[in-house]
Every structure is written in structure tokens, then in C-alpha cells.
Design a protein around this motif. Structure first.
Motif, PDB file in Angstrom:
ATOM      1  N   ASP A 197     -18.964  93.775  22.024  1.00  0.00           N
ATOM      2  CA  ASP A 197     -19.572  94.429  21.045  1.00  0.00           C
ATOM      3  C   ASP A 197     -18.597  95.230  20.599  1.00  0.00           C
ATOM      4  O   ASP A 197     -18.349  96.306  19.798  1.00  0.00           O
ATOM      5  CB  ASP A 197     -20.734  94.893  21.879  1.00  0.00           C
ATOM      6  CG  ASP A 197     -21.259  94.604  22.460  1.00  0.00           C
ATOM      7  OD1 ASP A 197     -21.821  93.421  21.377  1.00  0.00           O
ATOM      8  OD2 ASP A 197     -22.103  94.814  23.181  1.00  0.00           O
ATOM      9  N   VAL A 198     -17.533  94.780  20.508  1.00  0.00           N
ATOM     10  CA  VAL A 198     -15.929  95.901  20.139  1.00  0.00           C
ATOM     11  C   VAL A 198     -15.249  94.754  19.498  1.00  0.00           C
ATOM     12  O   VAL A 198     -14.372  94.359  19.281  1.00  0.00           O
ATOM     13  CB  VAL A 198     -14.931  96.145  21.235  1.00  0.00           C
ATOM     14  CG1 VAL A 198     -13.517  97.310  20.528  1.00  0.00           C
ATOM     15  CG2 VAL A 198     -16.203  97.264  22.219  1.00  0.00           C
ATOM     16  N   SER A 199     -14.810  96.030  17.662  1.00  0.00           N
ATOM     17  CA  SER A 199     -13.385  94.986  17.584  1.00  0.00           C
ATOM     18  C   SER A 199     -12.732  95.694  17.993  1.00  0.00           C
ATOM     19  O   SER A 199     -11.917  97.023  17.521  1.00  0.00           O
ATOM     20  CB  SER A 199     -14.036  94.701  15.889  1.00  0.00           C
ATOM     21  OG  SER A 199     -12.916  94.418  14.904  1.00  0.00           O
TER      22      SER A 199
ATOM     23  N   GLU B  41     -12.694  99.362  16.994  1.00  0.00           N
ATOM     24  CA  GLU B  41     -14.502 100.232  16.384  1.00  0.00           C
ATOM     25  C   GLU B  41     -15.251  99.188  17.075  1.00  0.00           C
ATOM     26  O   GLU B  41     -15.368  97.929  17.805  1.00  0.00           O
ATOM     27  CB  GLU B  41     -14.562  99.177  15.019  1.00  0.00           C
ATOM     28  CG  GLU B  41     -13.821 100.200  13.896  1.00  0.00           C
ATOM     29  CD  GLU B  41     -13.319  99.645  12.698  1.00  0.00           C
ATOM     30  OE1 GLU B  41     -14.643  98.785  11.686  1.00  0.00           O
ATOM     31  OE2 GLU B  41     -12.832 100.302  11.465  1.00  0.00           O
ATOM     32  N   GLY B  42     -16.574  99.956  17.641  1.00  0.00           N
ATOM     33  CA  GLY B  42     -17.826  99.356  18.298  1.00  0.00           C
ATOM     34  C   GLY B  42     -17.822 100.690  19.681  1.00  0.00           C
ATOM     35  O   GLY B  42     -17.389 101.405  19.409  1.00  0.00           O
ATOM     36  N   HIS B  43     -19.017 100.018  20.286  1.00  0.00           N
ATOM     37  CA  HIS B  43     -19.227 100.209  21.753  1.00  0.00           C
ATOM     38  C   HIS B  43     -18.037 100.360  22.461  1.00  0.00           C
ATOM     39  O   HIS B  43     -18.379  99.415  23.926  1.00  0.00           O
ATOM     40  CB  HIS B  43     -20.105 100.333  21.890  1.00  0.00           C
ATOM     41  CG  HIS B  43     -21.557  99.576  21.010  1.00  0.00           C
ATOM     42  ND1 HIS B  43     -22.405 101.113  20.468  1.00  0.00           N
ATOM     43  CD2 HIS B  43     -22.463  99.573  19.854  1.00  0.00           C
ATOM     44  CE1 HIS B  43     -23.302 100.751  19.661  1.00  0.00           C
ATOM     45  NE2 HIS B  43     -23.222 100.228  20.023  1.00  0.00           N
ATOM     46  N   PHE B  44     -17.324 101.248  22.558  1.00  0.00           N
ATOM     47  CA  PHE B  44     -15.891 100.561  23.834  1.00  0.00           C
ATOM     48  C   PHE B  44     -15.851 102.237  24.583  1.00  0.00           C
ATOM     49  O   PHE B  44     -16.226 103.030  24.052  1.00  0.00           O
ATOM     50  CB  PHE B  44     -14.265 101.165  22.862  1.00  0.00           C
ATOM     51  CG  PHE B  44     -13.527 101.308  24.118  1.00  0.00           C
ATOM     52  CD1 PHE B  44     -12.442  99.702  23.912  1.00  0.00           C
ATOM     53  CD2 PHE B  44     -12.623 102.463  24.225  1.00  0.00           C
ATOM     54  CE1 PHE B  44     -11.397  99.815  25.277  1.00  0.00           C
ATOM     55  CE2 PHE B  44     -11.676 102.166  24.919  1.00  0.00           C
ATOM     56  CZ  PHE B  44     -10.653 100.668  25.084  1.00  0.00           C
TER      57      PHE B  44
ATOM     58  N   ALA C 241     -18.134 105.638  17.284  1.00  0.00           N
ATOM     59  CA  ALA C 241     -17.535 104.140  17.643  1.00  0.00           C
ATOM     60  C   ALA C 241     -16.575 103.796  16.118  1.00  0.00           C
ATOM     61  O   ALA C 241     -16.561 102.988  16.022  1.00  0.00           O
ATOM     62  CB  ALA C 241     -19.261 103.298  16.891  1.00  0.00           C
ATOM     63  N   ARG C 242     -15.943 105.180  16.925  1.00  0.00           N
ATOM     64  CA  ARG C 242     -14.234 104.680  16.318  1.00  0.00           C
ATOM     65  C   ARG C 242     -13.340 105.126  16.867  1.00  0.00           C
ATOM     66  O   ARG C 242     -13.339 106.265  17.332  1.00  0.00           O
ATOM     67  CB  ARG C 242     -14.053 104.916  14.412  1.00  0.00           C
ATOM     68  CG  ARG C 242     -12.819 104.601  13.811  1.00  0.00           C
ATOM     69  CD  ARG C 242     -13.423 104.344  12.527  1.00  0.00           C
ATOM     70  NE  ARG C 242     -13.958 105.811  12.183  1.00  0.00           N
ATOM     71  CZ  ARG C 242     -12.628 106.436  11.287  1.00  0.00           C
ATOM     72  NH1 ARG C 242     -11.448 106.017  11.780  1.00  0.00           N
ATOM     73  NH2 ARG C 242     -12.510 107.800  11.382  1.00  0.00           N
TER      74      ARG C 242
END
Length: 482
Positions: A444-446, A113-116, A205-206
Motif C-alpha cells: 500500500d505504499v509507492s 506515497e500511500g499509507h506509510f 499520504a505523502r
């Protein structure tokens, strides 16, 4: 010690016990390697177990002889093909026998989740592949002898599966299907890169990151190294910097060559003599009652049953192990052997267990298939519990001291009866894994690891204790047919 146990040095005193602080067998092996590298002293794993506290351990180190073993040196890259390690040769043989098999795929999936940045992730993984020759080594056969060839350039792509058009209710099933399909897709050892990756795009974002490493190029020790290098490379490339991964002084092929040098063959011969005595007249198969007949089918119908050990019980197990000068693994093995002995009506308990087999400090940063298998054979018919624990401990320490000789050679010399119906020497495996949670930390990524389905079953019964901050889980993976 502080670095190994992930503790502040201020938390440790010279009166503390290594195992009471959280040490275990694998960390003891790492400690021995670090002492050899930093101090040039030949500390034994047995000395670590026999030291009541760190002060005593320090005294043991000062009394140790200097390291005189043969270091692994890089060989000239003057040929096109190189020998496989003994462990690689076994997996190559199994792969050929089965016509390609996913049995030794090491797959993991992560919710992202996030900007990968998929392009950056692809570059970071490619940098790892180029750094570790073993990931871009392909297998071939020359006049009936297996060999490997290093590819100078590879075609690597982080494949993207776009599921953004699917409704959320269908995405979960589609993700499960894609992850399982990748897990069951066999590597072609003759031409594939031994690491593959995919990203399942679910929303802006997922998504899900899928990594798959063939066991012939990696082991359990390798996975955290791979994750660490991926994190470092991703962060650097995202910041517009060069990858911080420096060239390695030696590679896996250097280790495979070293294994076959005359001096190392002499070491194997000495260790093999121990196993010939330890496994003399070993039972052909275990005597646990079976519900079905064994068959020669290679793909087992695996089922998983899980149980929990409470935090309170595990603390008492840890304390009891410390009092006996044992590792948690030793104590749990002693209990399991008694249980299986009772159900099989035999005091001759035989199990297999993996060992890291990275006793040279040079190997600590290498990806590769180093793990070996040793046989733990104990006699549960001892005069007292104290005698039994001493017997189990001695068995473990002897196995650790003789872990270098490849399991394939032990089988060849110690197994009189081979059968397609069961694995040689043992059919039950046992292992204890610490901190098994695998986390990837990116800016910026989980990133969260997804639950895994049951692994491919290699033995009739595989028992693994997983110890993490979340608790202690016992996984009982078994052949449903039996």
C-alpha cells in the motif's frame, strides 16, 4: 546461474556464455562464492572468464580442487573491545584526521506515497540494527590503538520532520535543505548508531524517507541487503507477526578478527609480493594537464558532468566484450585508458577501482565494510589491439586474484612518495555499476528514489558507468579546482 542472472532456467542452455547472458565481474565473484558453498569446489574467477560456455564452465568445476581455505568462525564475545578491520581502521583514521567528516556518509532519499507507517518502519530498522552488530558498534582508542565496542542496547528513533503546514511551493526547497543537511551531518563514530533515518511529512499520504549509513558499517553490496531486510521486517510487523530475520551465524567483528589471524596474514604476504612487482616504479601522479594547482585541502570542490551511451552502442560493446572473453568493465577500462593515455602523453595508465572482496560465501548476507580497492595499471603501448586487450584482461584477472590484501598495506609497501597534495598510487578511479536503481517495495505504499546530488569527491577524477534498464550513463565527477 539462473538465480544469479535473474533469469528463468528454461531461458538458459549449456551452450550459452555467462557474460553474454548478462554476467559481469561482480556476478562472477558471487558465482565463485556460491560454487564454494554449494559444491565445496575452489573455482577461480579466471576460470569463469576462460570458459566459452556453461558446459565448459561445468567441466572446469568438476576439475577444481576441493575448498581447503579457512572458514570464518565466530569468536567468543568475552571482551568489551575488539579489533577493527583494516578497512574500518583506515576510515577511523580519516575521521580522526578531519575531526569528523561526512565524506563517507551513504545517504539516500525516497519519495513515499500511500499509507506509510512510521512507527512500523522504525521497528523494522531497529530490528536490523539489533541483528547486525556492526550497526551498533562504536569506535574508541585504547593506548593509541583503535578498537570497537558492541552496544547491547541502542537509542534509535526515526525522526519526523512535519512540513504539512508549509505551502507546496515551499515544501520542495525545505525537503532539499533537510536531505542535504542530513547528508552533510557527520556521524560521531564514538557514540552514534551507524544507521540513521528520518521521515519528512508533507501530507497525509505523502512524504520523504531519508536513510543514511556510514561507510564504516556498510558498502555498496550492503545497501540491497539493508533494503531487503527492511522490506521483510516492515511487512511482517505490519501484519502483526514477528520479524522474520533470524540471527546471523557470524558477524562483521568475526571477519575483522579473521583478517588478523596468522594464516590470513600469510595470504596477505603472498598477495603483497604481486603488488610490489606490479606497482614497481609506478608514476607518483597522473600526467593529465591541470587548470589549477593541487592543494592540501581535504574537501574538494566537486562538479559532475554526465554523458550517455546509446542502447545500440552498449549492445555492441557487450557483444565485443563477449567475443574477446572480457567483461564489459574490462573493455570500457581499456577504452578509457587509451583516452587518458592520449591526453597525458603517457602509456603508463594507472587507475583505482573498488572490488567487493566478499569471496567467502559466509559474507554474502552481512552488512559491513568489506569493499577493497585495487590498482589497475596497464601499458597502452602494445603491438596490436588484440595484444592490448589480452594485456588488460590479464591485469584485471590478476587484480581479482590478489584482492584480499588491504589497500592500506599495498600503499604502505608500494608507495615511496606520500604527499598531502594527492592520493597515493592513483588519483583517478573507474567503476561500472549494474542495476544501480534502488527500489523499496512495501504494501500500500509507492516508494521512488529521489535524484541525488553529487557525492563527496575522494579522488581528482572519478568515472562511473551506471548500467540499468533505463540506459547507460557515464558520470564524470571531478575536482573543479583542477
Amino acid at each position: 546461474i539462473a538465480q544469479l542472472l535473474n533469469l528463468d532456467a528454461e531461458q538458459i542452455s549449456i551452450g550459452d556464455n555467462f557474460f553474454a547472458l548478462g554476467g559481469h565481474s561482480l556476478l562472477a565473484v558471487k558465482l565463485v562464492a556460491q560454487v564454494r558453498r554449494a559444491l565445496g569446489k575452489e573455482l577461480s574467477v579466471q576460470a569463469v572468464f576462460e570458459s566459452n560456455d556453461l558446459k565448459g564452465l561445468a567441466q572446469q568445476i568438476t576439475q577444481c580442487s576441493s575448498h581447503t581455505g579457512q572458514d570464518i568462525a565466530p569468536i567468543a564475545r568475552a571482551q568489551t573491545r575488539y579489533a577493527l578491520s583494516h578497512a574500518q581502521q583506515r576510515l577511523w583514521f580519516i575521521d580522526r584526521l578531519q575531526g569528523g567528516s561526512p565524506e563517507y556518509n551513504m545517504a539516500a532519499a525516497f519519495e513515499v506515497e500511500g499509507h506509510f507507517n512510521v512507527a512500523i518502519a522504525e521497528q523494522a530498522l531497529l530490528a536490523i540494527i539489533m541483528r547486525h552488530e556492526v550497526l551498533r558498534s562504536v569506535m574508541c582508542e585504547v593506548e593509541g590503538v583503535p578498537a570497537q565496542q558492541i552496544l547491547d542496547a541502542v537509542d534509535f528513533t526515526l525522526h519526523v520532520h512535519d512540513l504539512t503546514s508549509l505551502p507546496a511551493s515551499e515544501q520542495a526547497l525545505a525537503v532539499t535543505a533537510l536531505v542535504e543537511r542530513d547528508k552533510q551531518l557527520a556521524f560521531d563514530l564514538s557514540q552514534d548508531v551507524m544507521l540513521r533515518a528520518a521521515f519528512i511529512d508533507l501530507a497525509p499520504a505523502r512524504g520523504v524517507l531519508v536513510l543514511n549509513l556510514h561507510h564504516i558499517a556498510g558498502d555498496g553490496w550492503s545497501i540491497p541487503l539493508l533494503v531487503k531486510e527492511f522490506e521483510q521486517g516492515y511487512r511482517a510487523l505490519l501484519a502483526g507477526e514477528d520479524t522474520p530475520l533470524a540471527p546471523l551465524p557470524i558477524q562483521y567483528i568475526d571477519y575483522a578478527h579473521w583478517q588478523r589471524e596468522p594464516a590470513q596474514r600469510d595470504v596477505f604476504a603472498m598477495q603483497l609480493a604481486y603488488w610490489q612487482g606490479q606497482l614497481a616504479d609506478v608514476p607518483t601522479v597522473h600526467e593529465l594537464p591541470l587548470d589549477g594547482a593541487r592543494s592540501a585541502q581535504t574537501n574538494r570542490d566537486a562538479a559532475l558532468w554526465q554523458s550517455q551511451i546509446s542502447t545500440q552502442d552498449y549492445q555492441q560493446i557487450t557483444q565485443q566484450a563477449s567475443r574477446q572473453g572480457m567483461s564489459v568493465f574490462m573493455l570500457l577500462h581499456s577504452a578509457l585508458a587509451l583516452v587518458l593515455s592520449r591526453h597525458s602523453h603517457s602509456s603508463d595508465s594507472v587507475m583505482g577501482t573498488p572490488v567487493a572482496n566478499r569471496q567467502q560465501a559466509q559474507l554474502s548476507e552481512l552488512l559491513g565494510f568489506f569493499v577493497n580497492t585495487v590498482v589497475l595499471r596497464v601499458d597502452t603501448a602494445q603491438a596490436s589491439l588484440a595484444d592490448y586487450w589480452a594485456h588488460v584482461k590479464a591485469t584485471h584477472l590478476a587484480a581479482q586474484a590478489h584482492q584480499d590484501v588491504p589497500f592500506e598495506q599495498v600503499v604502505e609497501q608500494c608507495c615511496e612518495h606520500r604527499s598531502q597534495l594527492h592520493s597515493p598510487l592513483f588519483q583517478i578511479s573507474f567503476d561500472v555499476q549494474f542495476d544501480s536503481e534502488l527500489a523499496i517495495s512495501l504494501p500500500d505504499v509507492s516508494v521512488t528514489r529521489m535524484a541525488q546530488s553529487a557525492e563527496a569527491l575522494k579522488f581528482e577524477l572519478e568515472i562511473t558507468v551506471q548500467v540499468s534498464e533505463q540506459g547507460v550513463t557515464v558520470n564524470w565527477l571531478y575536482d573543479r579546482q583542477l
